[in-house]
Each structure stands twice: as C-alpha cells, then as structure tokens.
Design a protein around this motif. Structure first.
Motif, PDB file in Angstrom:
ATOM      1  N   LEU A 155      -1.530   7.721  -2.943  1.00  0.00           N
ATOM      2  CA  LEU A 155      -0.439   6.748  -2.758  1.00  0.00           C
ATOM      3  C   LEU A 155       0.811   7.441  -2.215  1.00  0.00           C
ATOM      4  O   LEU A 155       1.270   8.434  -2.774  1.00  0.00           O
ATOM      5  CB  LEU A 155      -0.138   6.082  -4.117  1.00  0.00           C
ATOM      6  CG  LEU A 155       0.975   5.032  -4.126  1.00  0.00           C
ATOM      7  CD1 LEU A 155       0.597   3.818  -3.261  1.00  0.00           C
ATOM      8  CD2 LEU A 155       1.274   4.577  -5.560  1.00  0.00           C
ATOM      9  N   HIS A 156       1.349   6.868  -1.145  1.00  0.00           N
ATOM     10  CA  HIS A 156       2.570   7.437  -0.559  1.00  0.00           C
ATOM     11  C   HIS A 156       3.782   6.889  -1.320  1.00  0.00           C
ATOM     12  O   HIS A 156       4.052   5.700  -1.294  1.00  0.00           O
ATOM     13  CB  HIS A 156       2.638   7.051   0.928  1.00  0.00           C
ATOM     14  CG  HIS A 156       3.804   7.658   1.646  1.00  0.00           C
ATOM     15  ND1 HIS A 156       4.213   7.253   2.884  1.00  0.00           N
ATOM     16  CD2 HIS A 156       4.660   8.641   1.277  1.00  0.00           C
ATOM     17  CE1 HIS A 156       5.259   7.960   3.255  1.00  0.00           C
ATOM     18  NE2 HIS A 156       5.549   8.801   2.295  1.00  0.00           N
ATOM     19  N   THR A 208       8.939   1.886   6.698  1.00  0.00           N
ATOM     20  CA  THR A 208       8.925   0.712   5.798  1.00  0.00           C
ATOM     21  C   THR A 208       8.480  -0.538   6.577  1.00  0.00           C
ATOM     22  O   THR A 208       9.001  -0.828   7.647  1.00  0.00           O
ATOM     23  CB  THR A 208      10.339   0.479   5.220  1.00  0.00           C
ATOM     24  OG1 THR A 208      10.766   1.685   4.604  1.00  0.00           O
ATOM     25  CG2 THR A 208      10.353  -0.655   4.211  1.00  0.00           C
ATOM     26  N   ASP A 209       7.510  -1.267   6.006  1.00  0.00           N
ATOM     27  CA  ASP A 209       7.028  -2.487   6.672  1.00  0.00           C
ATOM     28  C   ASP A 209       6.676  -3.541   5.622  1.00  0.00           C
ATOM     29  O   ASP A 209       7.022  -3.382   4.439  1.00  0.00           O
ATOM     30  CB  ASP A 209       5.823  -2.167   7.583  1.00  0.00           C
ATOM     31  CG  ASP A 209       4.651  -1.557   6.788  1.00  0.00           C
ATOM     32  OD1 ASP A 209       4.651  -1.671   5.537  1.00  0.00           O
ATOM     33  OD2 ASP A 209       3.755  -0.966   7.407  1.00  0.00           O
ATOM     34  N   ASP A 215       0.802  -1.229   0.000  1.00  0.00           N
ATOM     35  CA  ASP A 215       0.000   0.000   0.000  1.00  0.00           C
ATOM     36  C   ASP A 215       0.829   1.270   0.000  1.00  0.00           C
ATOM     37  O   ASP A 215       0.289   2.362   0.105  1.00  0.00           O
ATOM     38  CB  ASP A 215      -0.994  -0.003   1.173  1.00  0.00           C
ATOM     39  CG  ASP A 215      -0.306  -0.156   2.518  1.00  0.00           C
ATOM     40  OD1 ASP A 215       0.933   0.014   2.596  1.00  0.00           O
ATOM     41  OD2 ASP A 215      -1.011  -0.438   3.510  1.00  0.00           O
ATOM     42  N   LYS A 216       2.144   1.155  -0.066  1.00  0.00           N
ATOM     43  CA  LYS A 216       2.995   2.343  -0.192  1.00  0.00           C
ATOM     44  C   LYS A 216       4.292   1.944  -0.890  1.00  0.00           C
ATOM     45  O   LYS A 216       4.617   0.755  -0.969  1.00  0.00           O
ATOM     46  CB  LYS A 216       3.254   2.996   1.168  1.00  0.00           C
ATOM     47  CG  LYS A 216       3.838   2.078   2.212  1.00  0.00           C
ATOM     48  CD  LYS A 216       3.708   2.710   3.591  1.00  0.00           C
ATOM     49  CE  LYS A 216       3.830   1.685   4.719  1.00  0.00           C
ATOM     50  NZ  LYS A 216       3.045   0.463   4.600  1.00  0.00           N
ATOM     51  N   LEU A 230       4.016  -1.003 -10.581  1.00  0.00           N
ATOM     52  CA  LEU A 230       2.925  -0.416  -9.781  1.00  0.00           C
ATOM     53  C   LEU A 230       1.554  -0.789 -10.345  1.00  0.00           C
ATOM     54  O   LEU A 230       0.612  -1.034  -9.604  1.00  0.00           O
ATOM     55  CB  LEU A 230       3.056   1.119  -9.725  1.00  0.00           C
ATOM     56  CG  LEU A 230       3.664   1.675  -8.429  1.00  0.00           C
ATOM     57  CD1 LEU A 230       5.098   1.237  -8.253  1.00  0.00           C
ATOM     58  CD2 LEU A 230       3.553   3.174  -8.367  1.00  0.00           C
ATOM     59  N   PHE A 231       1.467  -0.865 -11.667  1.00  0.00           N
ATOM     60  CA  PHE A 231       0.199  -1.276 -12.287  1.00  0.00           C
ATOM     61  C   PHE A 231      -0.137  -2.716 -11.882  1.00  0.00           C
ATOM     62  O   PHE A 231      -1.243  -3.015 -11.434  1.00  0.00           O
ATOM     63  CB  PHE A 231       0.295  -1.148 -13.809  1.00  0.00           C
ATOM     64  CG  PHE A 231      -0.807  -1.861 -14.537  1.00  0.00           C
ATOM     65  CD1 PHE A 231      -2.144  -1.549 -14.292  1.00  0.00           C
ATOM     66  CD2 PHE A 231      -0.513  -2.865 -15.459  1.00  0.00           C
ATOM     67  CE1 PHE A 231      -3.172  -2.220 -14.958  1.00  0.00           C
ATOM     68  CE2 PHE A 231      -1.537  -3.535 -16.115  1.00  0.00           C
ATOM     69  CZ  PHE A 231      -2.868  -3.218 -15.865  1.00  0.00           C
ATOM     70  N   ASN A 232       0.836  -3.601 -11.993  1.00  0.00           N
ATOM     71  CA  ASN A 232       0.594  -5.005 -11.621  1.00  0.00           C
ATOM     72  C   ASN A 232       0.255  -5.160 -10.142  1.00  0.00           C
ATOM     73  O   ASN A 232      -0.416  -6.111  -9.757  1.00  0.00           O
ATOM     74  CB  ASN A 232       1.839  -5.854 -11.930  1.00  0.00           C
ATOM     75  CG  ASN A 232       1.882  -6.262 -13.387  1.00  0.00           C
ATOM     76  OD1 ASN A 232       0.864  -6.199 -14.073  1.00  0.00           O
ATOM     77  ND2 ASN A 232       3.055  -6.664 -13.862  1.00  0.00           N
TER      78      ASN A 232
END
Ligand code: PA5
Length: 331
Positions: free
Chosen positions: A61-62, A75-76, A33-34, A151-153
């Motif tokens: 979107l971050h 970051t996780d 999610d980021k 990012l699209f995938n």
C-alpha cells in the motif's frame, strides 16, 4: 493546564489509546487504492506512524505524508486523503483539502473542530470528530487510531481492533517501567542536544521524539536514519560543535546489518566522547512497538521539561507565528 497536569495527561497515554480505539469506525470509504495523509506538526506525525505500520501490515500500500499546501500530483479519484488537523484551523491542511478536491480524491477529515470541520461538512465529506481542549501533539492516539479504523473499513488493512485493545492493556501494565526509563533518560539529557537515530522503519518514531523534545522540552533536537547517517552525519562527530547526546532506537526486527551498524556507530561516536543510549523497541506487533516507543519519548520530553524548569505545554512561538501569518493575505 498547569505544567504538572500536562505531564499527568501525557502519562495517561494508555488510557487515551483505549478511549480512541473505536474512533473512525463509522466512516466507510470504498474504491481507493492509495493513501495521502495531509497535515502538519503534531497532526502529521500520525501519518508517519501509519506509514511505519503499513510497511509491515500492508507492504504493497502506497502511503504518503503530505506536509504542505498541496497534495501530491499523483492524487486522483482512487486516493484516500486523510486530512488531519487537531485545531481544524491550520492553513496548510485547509489548502491541501482544496487541492485534494480539485483532484477528485476521497477525503476524510480528522479534527476536533474549526474550519476543517466546517469545510468537510459543507463538502459533505466524512468527519472523525475527536475531543477538543488538548495540545495537538498530546492528542496523538485520538488522531492516529482513526486512521487504522478508516483504512480497515476501506479494505486496505486487516482489522486492527484486537491489537489496539491489547496495546492499551500492555502500555498500561508497563507504564511505571516506561516512566522510570524516561526519567533516567531525561536526567542524561539535561543541557544536551538530543540526536535520535533509528532504522527507516522507525523513522516516524525518531521524528516524533525530535518534535516532542522541540515542543515539550523547548530545545533543539534532531533525528536521522541508519544507514543513511553513516554516509554523512557521522562525519560531524570528527569536529563537534555542540553538546550532543545520542539515542539509538533499535527495533528488535531491524535487519541484522542495521543492528551491526548501530553497534559500530555507537562505538565510533563514543570514542569521540559523545555519550549515547540504546533503546530496544520490543512488542508482539508493530502497533505495540510504535505506541510504546512514542510513549517513552513523550514521557522523556515532559520529564526533561520539568527537570530544566520549563512548562511543557505552551508553544507560544508557534501561536505567535500563526497570528502574524493571519495578518498577511493568503494568496
Ligand atoms: O504540536 C503542535 O502544537 C503543532 O505542531 C501543531 O500540531 C501544528 O501547528 C498544526 O496544528 P494542528 O495540529 O492544529 O493542525
């Protein structure tokens, strides 16, 4: 590559966009999610461009660009870390990958080879392998377009395919006009220190211009953003300490207030005897704007190199520093 071949390579930017358009389409990452882009110099700039792209295409979107040895504390395991190093041997990026591993991030490597390729393969992480033998900064389309495809995938942005293909065609069609524009700009810049100003949205492009003048033309150059510079750098024009030339990069969709500030800033610095030029960045979409503005800046930087008798390709002092660092133990 001889100087003229490097310039010809830079001129072929539209072809590189076309060649790179499918890179990264085989990489599938889910549950993120980021985004953190980890890289340095000519490799990191793609992260800045991605940030500008997402500010319009995926505003929620971050996207963080990390130019250092560690990825950021946030970051996780839901963070997509895109580790970019053209050579694959840049110590900061290799270290950032280790830091991302410790935080459980989802890592994708983008590289032409080197230790980053080995590291990713050993860790069983996806690699976008790009062609080798280029200067990192000149490989920008090969480093940047895979970011959009990954990012699209990952479900983070809409399919960029159509806009990438359209941009490749439009860049090619406009290429001779861009070359002409860049040549005129290079003529004005000989013997000057370029200062490149834009809105926040185009800050990555302005920074790209700065770095291209640094590395290709081998000169100092600086970038800044409006409105921030109206509150500090503007004062420097009241006591000039170098021979500056200002380039305003105006996005046609910049806020009306920002456009007004550009106009007034241009007038104020003109009154202090500093020449400037304004480039209005146009295009059907943000991708076309980013790529066309980068292309014109890249061209201006290599034409300026030619005009001032320097070879735009080698960056010996960077290589020298890297070699010297290799002799110092990494602790
Ligand atoms: O443009 C350059 O040559 C540099 O800015 C490099 O990109 C930088 O030194 C990092 O190297 P790499 O891109 O191979 O990770």
């Amino acid at each position: 590559m001889a100087a003229d071949s490097f310039i010809a390579f830079v001129e072929r930017f539209p072809e590189h966009v076309s060649e790179a358009r499918n890179l990264g389409l085989d990489v599938k990452v889910s549950g993120v999610d980021k985004v953190v882009v980890a890289g340095i110099g000519g490799s990191a700039i793609s992260g800045d461009l991605l940030k500008s792209y997402c500010s319009e295409k995926a505003p929620g979107l971050h996207v963080h660009v990390s130019r250092g040895y560690d990825v950021p504390a946030f970051t996780d395991n839901r963070t997509l870390v895109l580790a970019i190093s053209y050579s694959g041997n840049t110590e900061e990026t290799l270290s950032a990958v280790k830091s991302a591993m410790r935080k459980g991030a989802r890592i994708v490597a983008i590289t032409s080879g080197g230790k980053l390729m080995q590291q990713a393969e050993q860790l069983n992480r996806p690699v976008v392998a790009i062609p080798d033998g280029f200067q990192p900064r000149a490989a920008m389309p090969y480093l940047f377009l895979p970011l959009l495809n990954v990012l699209f995938n990952a479900g983070l942005i809409a399919d960029p395919a159509q806009e990438i293909s359209a941009a490749a065609g439009a860049l090619k069609a406009a290429s001779s006009a861009y070359r002409e524009r860049a040549r005129m700009l290079a003529d004005k810049l000989a013997g000057k220190v370029p200062l490149i100003y834009s809105s926040e949205k185009m800050a990555g492009v302005a920074y790209r211009w700065k770095c291209e003048f640094n590395e290709n033309s081998k000169i100092h150059a600086f970038s800044h953003v409006i409105p921030e510079l109206n509150h500090n750098e503007l004062v420097g024009y009241t006591r000039l300490n170098a021979n500056y030339y200002v380039i305003f990069l105006e996005d046609d969709s910049d806020l009306r207030r920002v456009k007004e500030r550009i106009k007034l800033t241009k007038e104020l610095i003109g009154a202090k005897g500093v020449p400037s030029t304004q480039l209005v960045i146009k295009g059907d979409n943000v991708l076309m704007k980013l790529l066309s503005a980068v292309y014109i800046g890249d061209l201006a930087s290599v034409y300026l190199a030619k005009l001032t008798g320097v070879d735009p390709e080698p960056v010996a002092i960077i290589e020298d520093l890297k070699k010297q660092l290799q002799r110092v133990p990494f602790v």
